[in-house]
Design an enzyme around this catalytic site. Structure first.
Site, short mmCIF file in Angstrom:
data_model
loop_
_atom_site.label_atom_id
_atom_site.label_comp_id
_atom_site.label_asym_id
_atom_site.label_seq_id
_atom_site.Cartn_x
_atom_site.Cartn_y
_atom_site.Cartn_z
N TYR A 1 0.80 -1.22 0.00
CA TYR A 1 0.00 0.00 0.00
C TYR A 1 0.83 1.28 0.00
O TYR A 1 0.38 2.32 -0.44
CB TYR A 1 -0.90 0.03 1.24
CG TYR A 1 -2.03 -0.98 1.22
CD1 TYR A 1 -3.27 -0.64 0.71
CD2 TYR A 1 -1.86 -2.27 1.71
CE1 TYR A 1 -4.32 -1.55 0.69
CE2 TYR A 1 -2.90 -3.19 1.70
CZ TYR A 1 -4.13 -2.82 1.19
OH TYR A 1 -5.15 -3.73 1.16
N THR B 197 -2.23 -9.31 -4.24
CA THR B 197 -3.53 -9.78 -3.76
C THR B 197 -4.30 -8.71 -2.98
O THR B 197 -5.45 -8.93 -2.62
CB THR B 197 -3.37 -11.05 -2.92
OG1 THR B 197 -2.22 -10.93 -2.07
CG2 THR B 197 -3.18 -12.27 -3.81
N GLU B 198 -3.65 -7.57 -2.71
CA GLU B 198 -4.36 -6.41 -2.16
C GLU B 198 -3.60 -5.15 -2.54
O GLU B 198 -2.37 -5.10 -2.46
CB GLU B 198 -4.43 -6.44 -0.62
CG GLU B 198 -5.47 -7.34 -0.03
CD GLU B 198 -5.53 -7.21 1.50
OE1 GLU B 198 -5.17 -6.14 2.04
OE2 GLU B 198 -5.92 -8.20 2.14
N ASN B 199 -4.36 -4.13 -2.93
CA ASN B 199 -3.83 -2.78 -3.12
C ASN B 199 -5.02 -1.85 -3.26
O ASN B 199 -5.98 -2.18 -3.94
CB ASN B 199 -2.95 -2.71 -4.38
CG ASN B 199 -2.48 -1.30 -4.71
OD1 ASN B 199 -2.91 -0.72 -5.70
ND2 ASN B 199 -1.61 -0.76 -3.89
#
EC number: 3.2.1.21
Length: 450
Positions: A302, A361-363
């Site tokens: 992030y 897998t997340e941002n």
């Protein structure tokens, strides 16, 4: 030319096999905290304690995904998103964390999986996204070595009931965050503190990651198995040797401590001496049992952190220089908006020979959103996603291994200690009425994926 109208970014540039998706987590969206036989989780208990969550928020209802999953899956389809990552709530299918199972919980996830497949959306299951059954926490939770056996039984149940239709599995989500915040700092569930709790939890979670993956490999011949890590690009505040060394220790803690043992490299004790205390908990075959050849590694990036030496801070001798102190643009989480962090992280993890495949897998980003005339003009979030995709594309063009991108997250949700104050969703949720409004970022992503 306005960035949003720019034709520079095109999904075809990433290749036809590049995976596009959106990520969620059970506790943050489901609600229905005690419906149909569900047991209590550590987060149910933590959120009920005064002063733990901003504004006293709780997740008793959250986004009511438990009851509105079909509508939300309809929105995923409407946004042209082909892959949906969600987590299984351990206490929903094993209320006390161990046998017996709760058939109503099994039935619920079967309905989600079938609904996704009927909509042409590929399910990606995360087995553990932080909601440990409270009954297990009473027995010590992740600080108890038995947690590895409890987790193995839970994985067996999930594989037995969902493995015939689900091929994509992520074992554990962001171990550095939930062990650090939950067992060392005490700011997340279960609210434990201290180096002993942290080190025990760290080692048992790492053992459980490999043990869970091995069960999936044994039971599902064509499974695509991964696990996810929180990653942060670290830079020293100055070029002084003290700051450079401090940054190296923080980088070791945040980016290396959990991935290196599963790659067969052991814990990075040389670069973070406090990890030598782990030797008190490592038994004869443990280091051998930490190793697993994952099909992919999920990276969740992030921001970057800037680090300075602070010798009075125990164990790490370092502290973060906040985005606010550096007077740089940040999100509602106080995280600096720094898209090049994504490129640096991909480059760093590409240096590990043992990683076959990397998926982001997340941002995503939390910004204040308001609905005006039925629309949410969240231009900052759209820019954030575009800028990060440009960094991923640059990485691909430079020959780095990166094979997918999942946005965090589908809908605004319960953001742990931040409650409902931090909105990450592509879809706005009015938590009073549960009304969904697709934000402009969601509409941009829909067009991008079409």
């Amino acid at each position: 030319m306005n960035k949003i109208e720019s034709s520079f970014l095109n999904k075809n540039q990433f290749g036809k096999d590049f995976l596009w998706g959106v990520s969620t987590a059970a506790f943050q969206i489901e609600g229905a905290h005690d419906s149909d036989g569900k047991g209590s989780s550590i987060w149910d208990v933590f959120t009920s304690q005064k002063g733990k969550i901003k504004n006293g928020h709780h997740a008793i209802t959250a986004c009511d995904f438990y009851n509105s999953y079909q509508d939300d899956i309809g929105l995923i389809k409407e946004l042209n998103i082909p892959n949906f990552r969600f987590s299984i709530s351990w206490p929903r299918i094993m209320p006390t964390g161990i046998y017996p199972i709760n058939q109503a919980g099994i039935d619920y996830y079967n309905k989600i999986i079938d609904s996704l497949l009927n909509s042409g959306i590929e399910p990606w299951i995360t087995l553990y996204h932080w909601d440990l059954p409270h009954d297990l926490e009473v027995k010590g939770g992740w600080t108890n070595r038995e947690s590895v056996s409890w987790f193995k039984d839970y994985v067996e149940v999930c594989v037995q009931y969902f493995g015939d239709r689900v091929k994509n599995w992520m074992v554990i989500n962001e171990p550095s965050v939930f062990t650090g915040a939950g067992y060392f700092l005490g700011i997340h569930a279960p609210g434990k503190k201290g180096i002993t709790n942290y080190l025990k939890a760290m080692h048992h979670v790492t053992l459980a990651t490999a043990a869970g993956a091995k069960i999936i490999r044994e039971r599902i011949s064509d499974a695509n198995i991964g696990t996810t890590f929180s990653c942060t690009h670290i830079e020293p505040a100055t070029e002084s040797s003290k700051d450079v060394e401090a940054a190296k220790r923080v980088d070791t803690l945040l980016n290396r401590t959990f991935i290196e043992p599963i790659l067969g490299l052991g814990y990075p004790q040389k670069d973070l001496p406090v990890l030598k205390k782990l030797n008190n908990y490592i038994l004869d075959d443990d280091l051998k049992n930490l190793d697993f050849d994952f099909d992919f590694i999920g990276l969740q990036c992030y921001t970057r952190e800037v680090v300075k030496s602070a010798m009075l801070i125990p164990y790490i001798g370092a502290e973060l220089v906040s985005a606010e102190k550096r007077n740089v643009i940040s999100t509602d989480m106080g995280w600096e908006v720094y898209p090049p962090a994504m490129y640096h992280i991909l480059k760093k993890f590409n240096e590990y020979e043992g990683i076959r495949k990397i998926i982001v897998t997340e941002n995503g980003a939390a910004f204040p959103d308001t609905v005006q005339n039925g629309k949410v003009h969240d231009i900052k979030r759209t820019h954030f996603i575009q800028d990060n995709l440009e960094q991923i594309l640059k990485a691909k063009q430079d020959g780095l291994n990166v094979d997918g991108y999942f946005v965090w997250t589908l809908t605004d949700n319960f953001e742990w200690a931040e409650g409902y104050n931090a909105r990450f969703g592509l879809i706005h949720v009015d938590f009073e009425t549960q009304k969904r409004t697709i934000k402009n970022s969601g509409l941009w992503f829909k067009d991008f994926l079409s």
